[in-house]
Enzyme design. Structure first.
Site, PDB file in Angstrom:
ATOM      1  N   CYS A 128       0.798  -1.238   0.000  1.00 28.83           N
ATOM      2  CA  CYS A 128       0.000   0.000   0.000  1.00 28.83           C
ATOM      3  C   CYS A 128       0.827   1.282   0.000  1.00 28.83           C
ATOM      4  O   CYS A 128       0.550   2.204  -0.779  1.00 28.83           O
ATOM      5  CB  CYS A 128      -0.947  -0.020   1.193  1.00 28.83           C
ATOM      6  SG  CYS A 128      -0.162  -0.554   2.716  1.00 28.83           S
ATOM      7  N   HIS A 241      -3.005   6.215   4.903  1.00 35.84           N
ATOM      8  CA  HIS A 241      -1.575   6.385   5.159  1.00 35.84           C
ATOM      9  C   HIS A 241      -1.137   7.793   4.745  1.00 35.84           C
ATOM     10  O   HIS A 241      -1.703   8.381   3.812  1.00 35.84           O
ATOM     11  CB  HIS A 241      -0.758   5.419   4.293  1.00 35.84           C
ATOM     12  CG  HIS A 241      -0.788   3.986   4.749  1.00 35.84           C
ATOM     13  ND1 HIS A 241      -1.365   3.560   5.904  1.00 35.84           N
ATOM     14  CD2 HIS A 241      -0.256   2.878   4.153  1.00 35.84           C
ATOM     15  CE1 HIS A 241      -1.203   2.245   6.018  1.00 35.84           C
ATOM     16  NE2 HIS A 241      -0.539   1.807   4.968  1.00 35.84           N
TER      17      HIS A 241
END
Ligand code: A2P
Length: 348
Positions: A128, A241
């Protein structure tokens, strides 16, 4: 034409999002199977107004499929991906099990869509943090080669799965009530805290997550020369994130030029309000498809350096959306067809 699809890991954080994306993006689904472990048998999940049963992944439930979207961890993928390919499906795998195998394309559709054409049944969805970073910096790398990347990440609990997200909420509640927070899924309390990513460390002191950023970025860019160092930190954010990225180019690259390029780059949304000190935030990135980029500025410590800041939804573009975009790419280019049985190389 529409396709027979299975989501392996359908009950997880990414699996649930895959289900939502197949519906909201109107992917041509002829038949959908929801697969997970025996723990989930008996559960039902909703797809296009219909309740579908969760079934145990098995030789039987992997029959007669065109596509398997797998997000059930590396060991489950190692056990079942080749089986699914042998039975005629193409597998888009979200685990790290196959990412560095030379015969497996590692694809970010905004960066290296052509790599998908060479698949032999399995296509890997990158890590990711790597997906989010490559979407943001690839357009710059194409204008002027990046020599070196230094990345510092602020990673949400979702990367450790649905149970970790629930645990952070429980920990926060416990702390607010004056109790000791319990850490059962995560190694330490994350609520009101942060800690370096807990994946295994190598001899040089880098953790696996950091090395994924190094090795996967090079593979996706098709450029083994770019030098990369990363520090990955888990923070008490639920599902997006953030990353502070320092780039060193071959020659000076102005912040204005970078801003102009990124303002129209695919998959990127530029968020910069310098007057109000308003830039990307993980809470705002949550639920969005784009990687939010901002705070693009010249590195005052290096004439060829550039700093930028990004936030992206870890479950969406960091995992499920990227996988569905790969599937869309396969459909568009008529690449969603059975490969010969997948033959794994031993070397990575
Ligand atoms: P289950 O709910 O039955 O355990 P997350 O990343 O959010 O933790 O989700 C992991 C997903 O992978 C879940 O859907 C989980 O199913 C599935 N999974 C984990 N281990 C296995 C396994 N051995 N076989 C099949 N599915 C698995």
């Amino acid at each position: 034409k529409s396709y027979r699809i299975a989501i392996l890991g359908a009950t997880g954080a990414v699996g649930t999002e895959l289900l939502e994306l197949l519906e909201s993006r109107n992917f041509p689904v002829a038949e959908l199977k929801l697969l997970a472990s025996e723990r989930s048998v008996g559960r039902w999940l909703r797809f296009k107004g219909e309740d579908l049963p969760v079934e145990l992944v098995s030789h039987r439930t992997l029959e007669n499929l065109d596509l398997v979207l797998a997000s059930a961890g590396g060991s489950t993928s190692k056990t079942w991906a080749a089986v699914a390919v042998e039975k005629g499906a193409v597998v888009i795998d979200n685990s790290s099990a196959f990412r560095m195998k030379p015969e497996v394309p590692l694809v970010v559709p905004e960066v290296n869509p052509l790599a998908a054409a060479n698949h032999q049944g399995i296509i890997a969805n990158p890590n990711c943090t790597t997906i989010l970073m490559t979407v943001a910096i690839w357009p710059l790398h194409q204008i002027s080669p990046i020599k070196r990347i230094v990345a510092s990440t602020y990673q949400s609990a979702s990367g450790a799965g649905a149970k970790a997200m629930a645990e952070v909420k429980t920990q926060a509640r416990a702390i607010l009530q004056g109790q000791e927070p319990l850490a059962e899924v995560l190694p330490y309390p994350l609520a009101f805290n942060l800690f370096p990513h807990n994946s295994p460390l190598n001899d040089l002191g880098y953790c696996e997550e950091e090395m994924k950023m190094v090795n996967e970025t090079r593979k996706i860019f098709g450029d083994q020369q770019v030098r990369i160092s990363a520090t990955c930190i888990r923070v008490p954010v639920l599902r997006a994130h953030s990353e502070a990225i320092n780039l060193e180019f071959e020659s000076p690259f102005s912040a204005d030029a970078a801003r102009e390029i990124l303002s129209c780059a695919p998959g990127v949304k530029l968020i910069e309000d310098w007057k109000n000190n308003y830039f990307p935030m993980p809470m705002e990135a949550t639920g969005q498809d784009e990687v939010l980029v901002g705070r693009i500025r010249q590195d005052i410590s290096h004439p060829c350096g550039l700093e930028l800041w990004l936030c992206g939804d870890q479950i969406r573009k960091g995992a499920a959306l990227n996988a569905v975009q790969i599937a869309e790419l396969l459909v568009e280019r008529n690449l969603l067809k059975p490969a010969k049985a997948y033959v794994s190389s031993e070397t990575e």
